[in-house]
Design a protein around this motif. Structure first.
Motif, PDB file in Angstrom:
ATOM      1  N   UNK A 142       0.750  -1.101   0.179  1.00 24.91           N
ATOM      2  CA  UNK A 142      -0.349   0.389   0.115  1.00 24.91           C
ATOM      3  C   UNK A 142       0.972   1.033   0.343  1.00 24.91           C
ATOM      4  N   UNK A 143       2.086   0.983   0.705  1.00 24.42           N
ATOM      5  CA  UNK A 143       2.481   2.178   0.652  1.00 24.42           C
ATOM      6  C   UNK A 143       2.711   4.052   1.343  1.00 24.42           C
ATOM      7  N   UNK A 144       2.324   4.637   0.374  1.00 24.53           N
ATOM      8  CA  UNK A 144       2.498   6.036   1.430  1.00 24.53           C
ATOM      9  C   UNK A 144       0.113   6.159   1.943  1.00 24.53           C
ATOM     10  N   UNK A 145      -0.350   4.636   1.611  1.00 28.71           N
ATOM     11  CA  UNK A 145      -1.615   4.349   1.163  1.00 28.71           C
ATOM     12  C   UNK A 145      -1.847   3.466   2.157  1.00 28.71           C
ATOM     13  N   UNK A 146      -0.691   2.845   3.271  1.00 32.23           N
ATOM     14  CA  UNK A 146      -0.685   2.272   4.510  1.00 32.23           C
ATOM     15  C   UNK A 146      -1.252   3.126   5.777  1.00 32.23           C
ATOM     16  N   UNK A 147      -1.040   4.406   5.963  1.00 29.88           N
ATOM     17  CA  UNK A 147      -1.967   4.840   6.722  1.00 29.88           C
ATOM     18  C   UNK A 147      -3.326   5.242   6.908  1.00 29.88           C
ATOM     19  N   UNK A 148      -4.017   5.863   5.352  1.00 33.54           N
ATOM     20  CA  UNK A 148      -4.976   6.277   5.766  1.00 33.54           C
ATOM     21  C   UNK A 148      -6.131   4.988   5.376  1.00 33.54           C
ATOM     22  N   UNK A 149      -5.307   3.827   4.700  1.00 33.56           N
ATOM     23  CA  UNK A 149      -6.431   2.217   4.857  1.00 33.56           C
ATOM     24  C   UNK A 149      -6.124   2.099   5.987  1.00 33.56           C
ATOM     25  N   UNK A 150      -5.157   1.861   7.296  1.00 36.17           N
ATOM     26  CA  UNK A 150      -5.073   0.541   8.684  1.00 36.17           C
ATOM     27  C   UNK A 150      -6.134   2.341   9.372  1.00 36.17           C
ATOM     28  N   UNK A 151      -6.663   3.566   9.220  1.00 36.63           N
ATOM     29  CA  UNK A 151      -7.404   4.376  10.427  1.00 36.63           C
ATOM     30  C   UNK A 151      -8.638   3.639   9.357  1.00 36.63           C
ATOM     31  N   UNK A 152      -8.696   4.135   8.571  1.00 43.18           N
ATOM     32  CA  UNK A 152     -10.281   4.008   8.122  1.00 43.18           C
ATOM     33  C   UNK A 152     -10.466   2.757   8.509  1.00 43.18           C
ATOM     34  N   UNK A 153     -10.004   1.205   8.095  1.00 38.59           N
ATOM     35  CA  UNK A 153     -10.390   0.353   8.834  1.00 38.59           C
ATOM     36  C   UNK A 153     -10.589   0.241  10.354  1.00 38.59           C
TER      37      UNK A 153
END
Length: 368
Positions: A142-153
Motif C-alpha cells: 500500500x505504500x503511502x496509502x497504508x496509513x489512511x487504509x489502516x485508520x479507515x479499517x
C-alpha cells in the motif's frame, strides 16, 4: 494438535483469560454503582429502545480494566501493543464521557481517528496484503496509502461493533466469538502475543455477559462497544493481516463479517432512501429478527450462530486443505443467504405486539 501444545505453552493465555474474566465479573457491580452516581444511565425516550425503565450503562469499563490488567501481567508490552493500549484508553475515555454526557457524533469520530493514529504511530499498520489475483505480484504493497487504509479499517470496525449493540448481550457475545476465533488462529500460527491479547479480551467479555444478557442489569455503553471494536480491529492488523497465506486478507473480514455487513447494509439503505447515513433508525439486522416475531433471546442466539459459522469459516481457511476450504465456502454462502433474507424482510409488514412489562424489563437498544 499435540505438537502444537508441545511447541507452544498456552499457560499465559489461560491465565490472561481467567484473570480478565474474574476482574470483569467482580468489577461490574462497582461500575454499575459508579454509572448511577455519575448519571451514566440509559433512559428510554424513543421506540428504538426496547427497555422500559432506566438502566445503567458504562459496563464496558469493567471489561477494559480486566483486559488491561491481564495484558500487563501476562505479556510483554511491545511498541505495537503499547499503541493499542494507548489508543484504547482514549476510546474508553471518550466512551465514559459520552455515556454520562452525550457527545456529538463529529467529536467522537475525530477522537476515534486520533486513537487510530496513535496505534498507527506505534506500528499498527496494514502495510500489505496477499494478492488474491493470479497476476500483479505476490503482494499488494500500500505504500503511502497504508496509513489512511489502516485508520479507515480501525475506525470502521470500531463503529461497526458499536452499531450492533442493540439487544441485550449481542455486541458482547459477537465480540467474544470474534476474539475467540482470533485466539484459535493465533495458537495455530504460534503467535503467543496475539493469543494472550485475544485471551484477555475473551475473558473480559465472558465476565460481563451474566450482567448483560437478557434481561440486562447493565449496558456496556459506548465505553464497551467502541473499545471492543477498537481492540478487535487493531489486533486483526497486528496478527491476521500479517498472515502469509494466499487468502489471508479475507480472514479478518470473515471474522468480523456480521458487524461489517450490518453497518454497510444500514448505511447503503439510508443513502438510497436519501437519508443521513449517520442517523439512527430501526432497520438493523437484529430489528428485522424482532419484527419477524422473535424475542430478544431468540434473535441474539440466531446472530450468535451466524458469528460462530463465520468464525469456523475463518479457522478452516487458515488451516487450509481442500475439504476445509469447500466446507468454509459452503458455510459462508449459507450464512450470507440467511442474513440477506433477514435484511430484505419487509419489517413494516409485521409489528410485534408490545411485550408485557416484565418481559420488556432490561431490554436494550443503545445508539444504533
Amino acid at each position: 494438535m499435540n505438537e502444537l501444545f508441545d511447541r507452544l505453552s498456552v499457560l499465559p493465555v489461560i491465565q490472561a483469560l481467567a484473570t480478565s474474566l474474574v476482574l470483569s465479573f467482580c468489577l461490574t457491580p462497582l461500575v454499575k454503582w459508579l454509572a448511577v452516581k455519575i448519571g451514566a444511565v440509559d433512559v428510554p425516550r424513543d421506540k428504538r429502545r426496547m427497555h422500559d425503565h432506566p438502566i445503567p450503562r458504562l459496563g464496558g469499563l469493567a471489561i477494559f480494566i480486566g483486559f488491561v490488567i491481564s495484558i500487563l501481567l501476562f505479556t510483554d508490552v511491545n511498541q505495537q501493543l503499547r499503541g493499542i493500549l494507548l489508543g484504547g484508553c482514549i476510546i474508553v475515555a471518550v466512551g465514559v464521557v459520552d455515556d454520562s454526557h452525550p457527545l456529538g457524533a463529529g467529536i467522537k469520530f475525530i477522537l476515534q481517528i486520533v486513537a487510530a493514529l496513535i496505534a498507527v504511530w506505534h506500528g499498527v499498520v496494514i502495510e500489505m496484503i496477499a494478492n488474491p489475483l493470479p497476476f500483479g505480484g505476490e503482494y499488494w504493497n500500500f505504500g503511502i496509502m497504508a496509513v489512511p487504509i489502516t485508520v479507515i479499517w480501525i475506525v470502521a470496525v470500531t463503529n461497526s461493533v458499536n452499531l450492533i449493540d442493540g439487544l441485550d448481550g449481542l455486541a458482547d457475545g459477537v465480540s467474544t466469538i470474534a476474539a475467540l476465533t482470533m485466539l484459535i488462529i493465533a495458537l495455530l500460527m504460534g503467535n503467543m502475543e496475539m493469543a494472550v491479547v485475544c485471551g484477555a479480551l475473551v475473558g473480559g467479555c465472558i465476565g460481563f455477559i451474566p450482567y448483560n444478557r437478557n434481561p440486562a442489569k447493565i449496558f456496556m455503553g459506548d465505553t464497551g462497544a467502541t473499545f471492543l471494536g477498537f481492540v478487535l480491529a487493531t489486533v486483526s492488523v497486528t496478527g491476521l493481516f500479517k498472515l502469509y497465506a494466499a487468502i489471508s486478507f479475507v480472514v479478518p473480514f470473515i471474522i468480523l463479517g456480521f458487524p461489517i455487513y450490518d453497518t454497510v447494509s444500514a448505511f447503503t439503505r439510508r443513502i438510497l432512501k436519501g437519508q443521513n447515513p449517520m442517523k439512527a433508525d430501526r432497520s438493523h439486522t437484529h430489528h428485522k429478527l424482532i419484527d419477524m416475531g422473535m424475542n430478544q433471546k431468540q434473535a441474539v442466539a440466531t446472530l450468535y450462530m451466524v458469528a460462530t459459522v463465520l468464525g469456523l469459516c475463518a479457522v478452516m481457511i487458515v488451516t487450509r486443505g481442500y475439504a476445509k476450504a469447500i466446507l468454509s465456502v459452503a458455510a459462508l454462502a449459507g450464512t450470507a443467504y440467511t442474513v440477506t433474507r433477514i435484511v430484505r424482510y419487509p419489517h413494516e409488514h409485521h409489528k410485534p405486539e408490545a411485550p408485557p412489562a416484565e418481559e420488556k424489563a432490561g431490554k436494550n437498544e443503545e445508539e444504533n
